[in-house]
Design a protein around this motif. Structure first.
Motif, PDB file in Angstrom:
ATOM      1  N   LEU A   1      18.557 -29.978 -16.681  1.00 26.72           N
ATOM      2  CA  LEU A   1      17.596 -30.014 -15.115  1.00 26.72           C
ATOM      3  C   LEU A   1      16.928 -31.071 -15.653  1.00 26.72           C
ATOM      4  CD1 LEU A   1      16.979 -26.384 -15.088  1.00 26.72           C
ATOM      5  CD2 LEU A   1      18.510 -28.025 -13.406  1.00 26.72           C
ATOM      6  N   SER A   2      16.358 -31.863 -16.214  1.00 27.15           N
ATOM      7  CA  SER A   2      14.815 -32.765 -16.743  1.00 27.15           C
ATOM      8  C   SER A   2      15.141 -33.917 -15.735  1.00 27.15           C
ATOM      9  CB  SER A   2      14.553 -33.857 -17.720  1.00 27.15           C
ATOM     10  OG  SER A   2      16.105 -33.723 -18.551  1.00 27.15           O
TER      11      SER A   2
ATOM     12  N   ARG B   1      15.077 -32.985 -11.767  1.00 28.45           N
ATOM     13  CA  ARG B   1      13.477 -33.443 -12.032  1.00 28.45           C
ATOM     14  C   ARG B   1      13.463 -34.811 -11.910  1.00 28.45           C
ATOM     15  NH1 ARG B   1      12.926 -28.480 -15.067  1.00 28.45           N
ATOM     16  NH2 ARG B   1      12.964 -29.707 -17.075  1.00 28.45           N
ATOM     17  N   TYR B   2      13.592 -35.209 -12.454  1.00 31.13           N
ATOM     18  CA  TYR B   2      13.077 -36.871 -12.254  1.00 31.13           C
ATOM     19  C   TYR B   2      13.642 -37.842 -11.003  1.00 31.13           C
ATOM     20  CZ  TYR B   2      14.366 -41.914 -13.033  1.00 31.13           C
ATOM     21  OH  TYR B   2      14.011 -43.007 -12.803  1.00 31.13           O
TER      22      TYR B   2
ATOM     23  N   SER C   1      14.654 -36.472  -7.825  1.00 30.90           N
ATOM     24  CA  SER C   1      13.371 -35.556  -6.583  1.00 30.90           C
ATOM     25  C   SER C   1      11.882 -35.730  -6.801  1.00 30.90           C
ATOM     26  CB  SER C   1      14.081 -33.653  -7.283  1.00 30.90           C
ATOM     27  OG  SER C   1      15.042 -32.904  -7.554  1.00 30.90           O
ATOM     28  N   SER C   2      11.723 -36.481  -7.919  1.00 30.64           N
ATOM     29  CA  SER C   2      10.415 -36.663  -7.831  1.00 30.64           C
ATOM     30  C   SER C   2      10.251 -38.171  -7.321  1.00 30.64           C
ATOM     31  CB  SER C   2      10.182 -37.635  -8.601  1.00 30.64           C
ATOM     32  OG  SER C   2      10.470 -38.442  -9.777  1.00 30.64           O
TER      33      SER C   2
ATOM     34  N   ARG D   1       9.788 -37.493  -3.345  1.00 33.66           N
ATOM     35  CA  ARG D   1       8.351 -36.735  -2.843  1.00 33.66           C
ATOM     36  C   ARG D   1       7.887 -36.865  -1.606  1.00 33.66           C
ATOM     37  NH1 ARG D   1       6.975 -40.064  -7.359  1.00 33.66           N
ATOM     38  NH2 ARG D   1       5.739 -41.652  -7.067  1.00 33.66           N
TER      39      ARG D   1
ATOM     40  N   VAL E   1       8.979 -29.121  -3.018  1.00 30.54           N
ATOM     41  CA  VAL E   1       9.509 -29.663  -4.523  1.00 30.54           C
ATOM     42  C   VAL E   1      11.076 -28.701  -4.305  1.00 30.54           C
ATOM     43  CG1 VAL E   1       9.053 -30.568  -7.023  1.00 30.54           C
ATOM     44  CG2 VAL E   1       8.128 -31.038  -4.817  1.00 30.54           C
ATOM     45  N   GLU E   2      10.483 -27.492  -4.721  1.00 30.84           N
ATOM     46  CA  GLU E   2      11.475 -26.396  -4.701  1.00 30.84           C
ATOM     47  C   GLU E   2      13.228 -26.590  -4.495  1.00 30.84           C
ATOM     48  OE1 GLU E   2      12.199 -24.909  -8.043  1.00 30.84           O
ATOM     49  OE2 GLU E   2       9.671 -25.165  -8.300  1.00 30.84           O
TER      50      GLU E   2
ATOM     51  N   VAL F   1      14.949 -30.213  -5.563  1.00 28.66           N
ATOM     52  CA  VAL F   1      15.056 -29.863  -6.893  1.00 28.66           C
ATOM     53  C   VAL F   1      16.257 -28.659  -6.721  1.00 28.66           C
ATOM     54  CG1 VAL F   1      15.382 -28.043  -9.420  1.00 28.66           C
ATOM     55  CG2 VAL F   1      13.034 -30.137  -8.115  1.00 28.66           C
TER      56      VAL F   1
ATOM     57  N   THR G   1      20.296 -29.151  -7.884  1.00 26.59           N
ATOM     58  CA  THR G   1      21.334 -29.359  -8.995  1.00 26.59           C
ATOM     59  C   THR G   1      22.398 -29.197  -8.558  1.00 26.59           C
ATOM     60  OG1 THR G   1      18.747 -27.720  -9.513  1.00 26.59           O
ATOM     61  CG2 THR G   1      20.926 -26.406 -11.252  1.00 26.59           C
TER      62      THR G   1
END
Length: 291
Positions: free
Chosen positions: A71-72, A75-76, A78-79, A82, A88-89, A92, A96
């Motif tokens: 999942l990291s 998040r990477y 998705s950043s 931003r 953000v959720e 993400v 996923t």
């Protein structure tokens, strides 16, 4: 929550899924594994996933652990988006989905790092999400795609001619009728966008920053477009059953077990059929003229 290393996961959690002389650690909190160790553990888990039967408890454990450990990556990726203004959720969650597709489609035999393989899937899913939700007024997918092609054609002709191209010139380059070009132009008015030169300001910014500075890298998955076009005639040359199997596996995204149930054959037989078909398609791509 403290990060868990690969060694700690193995030492503290014990071993599980010990088949063919190989064992995997039972990781109670995969999300706490550090990104560096997730990469090492993912190699082992992906190798095991490739030989486990879908639908079994072991398969479910390995697949779910791979998702949570990586999942990291989501998040990477998705950043990079931003500044788009969406939750953000939400981004993400969409990313996923791309991660899950990458896990299900990864082939250990490719000898490619999973992170290299997965990021284009994650980013592609996020971009698809923005493409489908960023329109002020809903328009058909056909017109959404035509708007993109119109923008590319306009830039190309403007650079080549030194002026704004006419509708006829655009229609000739895009291989569309003039009516379709006009329709694509109208659709473009339904899309709300910001100038690449628009200034971005925040407390953390030092100096002038524009939107173009925040854009991500080129999407390497765009290079696959040519491969998809090359695959079309190869798939058309397959017999009806093989085409049906390819459609069920890669379009409907059914598992091998689900395909086997539809065809009334064993999952092992489906696995062999898919491997044979993919081998034939790969050979056709690498050796043009050889089917």
């Amino acid at each position: 929550m403290a990060a868990v290393t690969a060694a700690q996961a193995t030492a503290t959690a014990g071993e599980t899924i010990a088949t063919d002389g190989a064992a995997l650690p039972l990781i109670e909190d995969p999300a706490a594994v550090t990104p560096k160790d997730a990469r090492e553990l993912s190699r082992r888990f992906l190798g095991r996933l490739a030989v486990l039967e879908e639908g079994t408890h072991e398969h479910q454990y390995v697949r779910n652990t791979l998702i949570e450990m990586n999942l990291s990556l989501v998040r990477y990726a998705s950043s990079r988006f931003r500044t788009r203004g969406d939750s953000v959720e939400d981004v993400v969650q969409v990313g996923t989905i791309g991660l899950i597709k990458a896990i299900d489609r990864f082939e250990v035999s490719r000898e490619v790092e999973f992170t290299t393989f997965a990021v284009p899937y994650i980013v592609g899913e996020i971009k698809r999400f923005f493409r489908d939700t960023s329109w002020a007024v809903h328009v058909p997918r056909r017109l959404q795609e035509a708007r993109v092609e119109l923008a590319k054609a306009t830039d190309e002709l403007r650079s080549r001619l030194g002026r704004t191209p006419t509708t006829r010139e655009l229609s000739e380059l895009m291989s569309l009728s003039e009516e379709e070009v006009i329709e694509a132009r109208k659709a473009a008015n339904c899309y709300q966008s910001a100038s690449l030169d628009a200034a971005l300001t925040s407390e953390s910014d030092s100096g002038d920053t524009v939107l173009a500075d925040r854009l991500g890298e080129e999407d390497p998955s765009l290079e696959l477009v040519d491969d998809f076009n090359s695959l079309a005639p190869l798939i058309a040359s397959l017999d009806e059953r093989d085409r049906r199997i390819i459609h069920m596996r890669f379009v409907e995204e059914l598992t091998q077990a689900q395909i086997a149930a539809r065809l009334d054959v064993s999952q092992m037989h489906v696995s062999r059929l898919i491997s044979r078909i993919i081998k034939r398609l790969r050979k056709g791509l690498l050796e043009p003229g050889v089917a």
